[in-house]
Write a protein that holds these residues in place. Structure first.
Motif, PDB file in Angstrom:
ATOM      1  N   ILE A   1       6.005  69.247  98.883  1.00 54.54           N
ATOM      2  CA  ILE A   1       6.721  70.521  98.997  1.00 54.54           C
ATOM      3  C   ILE A   1       8.190  70.272  98.650  1.00 54.54           C
ATOM      4  CG2 ILE A   1       7.362  72.407 100.533  1.00 54.54           C
ATOM      5  CD1 ILE A   1       4.870  71.671 102.209  1.00 54.54           C
ATOM      6  N   ILE A   2       8.706  70.969  97.634  1.00 54.11           N
ATOM      7  CA  ILE A   2      10.082  70.748  97.188  1.00 54.11           C
ATOM      8  C   ILE A   2      10.977  71.967  97.399  1.00 54.11           C
ATOM      9  CG2 ILE A   2       9.443  68.969  95.521  1.00 54.11           C
ATOM     10  CD1 ILE A   2       9.636  71.053  93.321  1.00 54.11           C
ATOM     11  N   GLU A   3      10.364  73.106  97.768  1.00 58.17           N
ATOM     12  CA  GLU A   3      11.178  74.292  98.053  1.00 58.17           C
ATOM     13  C   GLU A   3      10.381  75.232  98.940  1.00 58.17           C
ATOM     14  OE1 GLU A   3      12.679  78.187  95.629  1.00 58.17           O
ATOM     15  OE2 GLU A   3      13.042  76.255  94.636  1.00 58.17           O
ATOM     16  N   VAL A   4      11.038  75.808  99.939  1.00 59.96           N
ATOM     17  CA  VAL A   4      10.422  76.780 100.829  1.00 59.96           C
ATOM     18  C   VAL A   4      11.395  77.926 101.066  1.00 59.96           C
ATOM     19  CG1 VAL A   4       9.478  77.231 103.116  1.00 59.96           C
ATOM     20  CG2 VAL A   4       8.969  75.085 101.990  1.00 59.96           C
ATOM     21  N   ASP A   5      10.962  79.138 100.737  1.00 62.28           N
ATOM     22  CA  ASP A   5      11.770  80.345 100.997  1.00 62.28           C
ATOM     23  C   ASP A   5      13.194  80.198 100.468  1.00 62.28           C
ATOM     24  OD1 ASP A   5      11.974  82.933 101.907  1.00 62.28           O
ATOM     25  OD2 ASP A   5      12.551  82.360 103.941  1.00 62.28           O
ATOM     26  N   GLY A   6      13.322  79.613  99.272  1.00 63.74           N
ATOM     27  CA  GLY A   6      14.624  79.459  98.634  1.00 63.74           C
ATOM     28  C   GLY A   6      15.405  78.243  99.081  1.00 63.74           C
ATOM     29  N   THR A   7      14.896  77.480 100.059  1.00 62.88           N
ATOM     30  CA  THR A   7      15.577  76.279 100.558  1.00 62.88           C
ATOM     31  C   THR A   7      14.973  75.027  99.932  1.00 62.88           C
ATOM     32  OG1 THR A   7      16.076  77.325 102.687  1.00 62.88           O
ATOM     33  CG2 THR A   7      16.167  74.922 102.600  1.00 62.88           C
ATOM     34  N   GLU A   8      15.799  74.212  99.320  1.00 64.88           N
ATOM     35  CA  GLU A   8      15.321  72.974  98.699  1.00 64.88           C
ATOM     36  C   GLU A   8      14.914  71.969  99.765  1.00 64.88           C
ATOM     37  OE1 GLU A   8      16.945  69.403  95.752  1.00 64.88           O
ATOM     38  OE2 GLU A   8      18.127  71.234  96.052  1.00 64.88           O
ATOM     39  N   ILE A   9      13.772  71.339  99.565  1.00 65.23           N
ATOM     40  CA  ILE A   9      13.304  70.277 100.457  1.00 65.23           C
ATOM     41  C   ILE A   9      13.522  68.944  99.745  1.00 65.23           C
ATOM     42  CG2 ILE A   9      11.361  69.364 101.785  1.00 65.23           C
ATOM     43  CD1 ILE A   9      12.244  72.129 102.676  1.00 65.23           C
ATOM     44  N   ASN A  10      14.395  68.112 100.294  1.00 68.03           N
ATOM     45  CA  ASN A  10      14.676  66.815  99.680  1.00 68.03           C
ATOM     46  C   ASN A  10      14.477  65.699 100.707  1.00 68.03           C
ATOM     47  OD1 ASN A  10      17.082  66.812 101.284  1.00 68.03           O
ATOM     48  ND2 ASN A  10      18.105  68.043  99.703  1.00 68.03           N
ATOM     49  N   ASP A  11      14.876  64.502 100.350  1.00 70.86           N
ATOM     50  CA  ASP A  11      14.662  63.340 101.230  1.00 70.86           C
ATOM     51  C   ASP A  11      15.426  63.459 102.542  1.00 70.86           C
ATOM     52  OD1 ASP A  11      13.003  62.286  99.324  1.00 70.86           O
ATOM     53  OD2 ASP A  11      14.533  61.000  98.431  1.00 70.86           O
ATOM     54  N   ASP A  12      16.518  64.236 102.530  1.00 70.50           N
ATOM     55  CA  ASP A  12      17.329  64.375 103.744  1.00 70.50           C
ATOM     56  C   ASP A  12      16.802  65.478 104.666  1.00 70.50           C
ATOM     57  OD1 ASP A  12      19.071  62.379 102.855  1.00 70.50           O
ATOM     58  OD2 ASP A  12      20.281  63.820 101.729  1.00 70.50           O
ATOM     59  N   SER A  13      15.904  66.321 104.170  1.00 71.35           N
ATOM     60  CA  SER A  13      15.414  67.427 104.984  1.00 71.35           C
ATOM     61  C   SER A  13      14.621  66.920 106.185  1.00 71.35           C
ATOM     62  CB  SER A  13      14.540  68.364 104.140  1.00 71.35           C
ATOM     63  OG  SER A  13      15.254  68.898 103.049  1.00 71.35           O
ATOM     64  N   PHE A  14      13.775  65.929 105.933  1.00 66.32           N
ATOM     65  CA  PHE A  14      12.963  65.325 106.994  1.00 66.32           C
ATOM     66  C   PHE A  14      13.085  63.802 106.859  1.00 66.32           C
ATOM     67  CE2 PHE A  14      10.846  69.348 105.858  1.00 66.32           C
ATOM     68  CZ  PHE A  14      10.980  70.017 107.070  1.00 66.32           C
ATOM     69  N   PRO A  15      14.002  63.167 107.584  1.00 64.21           N
ATOM     70  CA  PRO A  15      14.322  61.745 107.379  1.00 64.21           C
ATOM     71  C   PRO A  15      13.136  60.800 107.539  1.00 64.21           C
ATOM     72  CG  PRO A  15      15.961  62.808 108.768  1.00 64.21           C
ATOM     73  CD  PRO A  15      14.835  63.778 108.625  1.00 64.21           C
ATOM     74  N   ASN A  16      12.194  61.143 108.407  1.00 64.83           N
ATOM     75  CA  ASN A  16      11.144  60.185 108.738  1.00 64.83           C
ATOM     76  C   ASN A  16       9.803  60.454 108.035  1.00 64.83           C
ATOM     77  OD1 ASN A  16      12.862  58.826 110.593  1.00 64.83           O
ATOM     78  ND2 ASN A  16      12.456  60.439 112.107  1.00 64.83           N
ATOM     79  N   LYS A  17       9.595  61.671 107.545  1.00 68.12           N
ATOM     80  CA  LYS A  17       8.316  62.007 106.934  1.00 68.12           C
ATOM     81  C   LYS A  17       8.511  62.910 105.725  1.00 68.12           C
ATOM     82  CE  LYS A  17       5.489  61.601 111.117  1.00 68.12           C
ATOM     83  NZ  LYS A  17       4.502  62.278 111.998  1.00 68.12           N
TER      84      LYS A  17
END
Length: 398
Positions: free
Chosen positions: A295-311
């Protein structure tokens, strides 16, 4: 999308006589109109077949450096996908404020010309010659310059189709049916009638009398119940009111297990009486959805490596088993899914209940799919839409 590539086969069909007259009269008798309509339908079918053959030749990643008056050269990358989508970027060396990125759709025209739906850095038309894309001017003509060879992009990587393999003969058959354009199929309880929907926007119905009726494609009617899909299908010869109810269904034919109960009210135009027919049907799963998606984007928000540090946040889709699983960046989850043509319906999900460092974003992620029905578009990315709103973008794991 409709594209306008014309092969020699399709062009030759356009000029076949078919008994037409050169008379200037505007009158055309009904038989002639019907014949002309059949002719046009066959012509369009040939174009579509040729188009599907040709697009694979164009698909790929093209790169090159183009001459530039205000910089040290324009590095350009153009990625053409087999679903007629593209991604492009330009890098103006020494003048970075002019850099651009773009994505959209493209058309194929005669003579191997590719036309983007909008220009990037002034470039709109390209022509394929061998393994190169020649950059054309705004009139789709070759650029006249001292060094014409500089105005081209070279194929650097061939786009690979999404691979999904199975040893199960039933799944292999469904994969073949999807590639042939079949979206939905249904039969009567005793196999005395049959209906097929295809992605060429056509519906065929064989009545209990063995008569074949053809209809244009129809969109589902509004429904308050996501488990029920209604269609009204009309032609000049017949009308069908079709209701699909998502519920296990068994027939007396060779396919005992189906996923939809089918009720079909059929009426010929020339008759007053209608027939109510019962049967079972199933949507053909799109095997290209299968696998693990990041998943790289949700509801206009970018999902990157910093979004979820552990998973990582991801989905695993199995349209054949009808399951979805994955991780929302913190908790694992599992649920049901149904692939219905170019829609996916997700059921409620259940999963672990660990404390999360980014719980709000995880909740947005789950809220985008849990117990929702979304439309999807699939190219190099998988995008989910609720109406016109893009709710999630995913990228396939390599």
């Amino acid at each position: 999308m409709k594209s306008v590539i014309l092969s020699s086969i399709a062009v030759s069909m356009l000029f076949v006589s078919c008994g037409s007259s050169s008379s200037s009269s505007t009158y055309q008798d009904p038989h002639s109109r019907m014949h002309s309509q059949m002719h046009n339908e066959l012509y369009q079918e040939e174009i579509e077949k040729e188009l599907n053959k040709q697009v694979g030749v164009f698909a790929g990643i093209y790169n090159g450096t183009i001459p530039c008056k205000s910089c040290d050269g324009i590095e350009m990358s153009l990625e053409l996908n087999e679903d007629f989508s593209y991604e492009a970027s330009t890098n103006f060396k020494g003048n970075p404020e002019k850099n651009e990125t773009a994505q959209g759709t493209y058309d194929l025209h005669t003579d191997g010309i590719v036309a983007l739906d909008k220009p990037i850095s002034g470039m709109l038309f390209f022509q394929k010659k061998g393994t190169e894309l020649i950059i054309l001017d705004e009139n789709a003509k070759e650029i006249i310059a001292i060094d014409n060879a500089a105005y081209f992009l070279r194929l650097s990587a061939k786009k690979k189709g999404i691979k999904f393999e199975s040893d199960d003969p039933a799944i292999k058959l469904l994969m073949t049916k999807w590639d042939e354009g079949l979206l939905f199929q249904a039969k009567g309880q005793d196999g005395n009638w049959a209906l097929q929907m295809k992605n060429t926007d056509s519906i065929s119905f064989i009545s209990p009398d063995g008569i074949l009726y053809k209809f244009k494609g129809a969109k589902p009617l509004p429904s308050m119940d996501p488990a029920i899909i209604d269609y009204r299908i009309v032609s000049d010869k017949a009308e069908i009111l079709l209701q699909l109810t998502e519920k296990p269904c068994e027939t007396n034919t060779e396919n005992p297990k189906q996923t939809f109960q089918v009720t079909l009210n059929f009426k010929e135009t020339k008759k007053k009486e209608s027939q109510t027919l019962e049967g079972c049907g199933t949507f053909v799963p799109n095997y290209k959805l299968s696998g693990k998606w990041k998943i790289i984007e949700v509801d206009g928000t970018e999902i990157n490596d910093d979004s979820f540090p552990n998973k990582e946040a991801y989905l695993i889709l199995d349209p054949f088993e009808g399951t979805v699983s994955g991780n929302d960046g913190c908790n694992g989850f599992f649920g049901k899914m149904t692939n219905k043509g170019y829609q996916v319906s997700f059921g409620p999900t259940a999963g672990t209940l660990m404390a999360c460092t980014n719980a709000d974003l995880s909740a947005v992620l789950m809220g985008a799919i849990s117990d929702k029905t979304v439309n999807y578009q699939l190219s190099n990315h998988l995008s989910f839409f609720a109406g016109d709103k893009k709710v999630m973008v995913l990228k396939r794991f390599n």
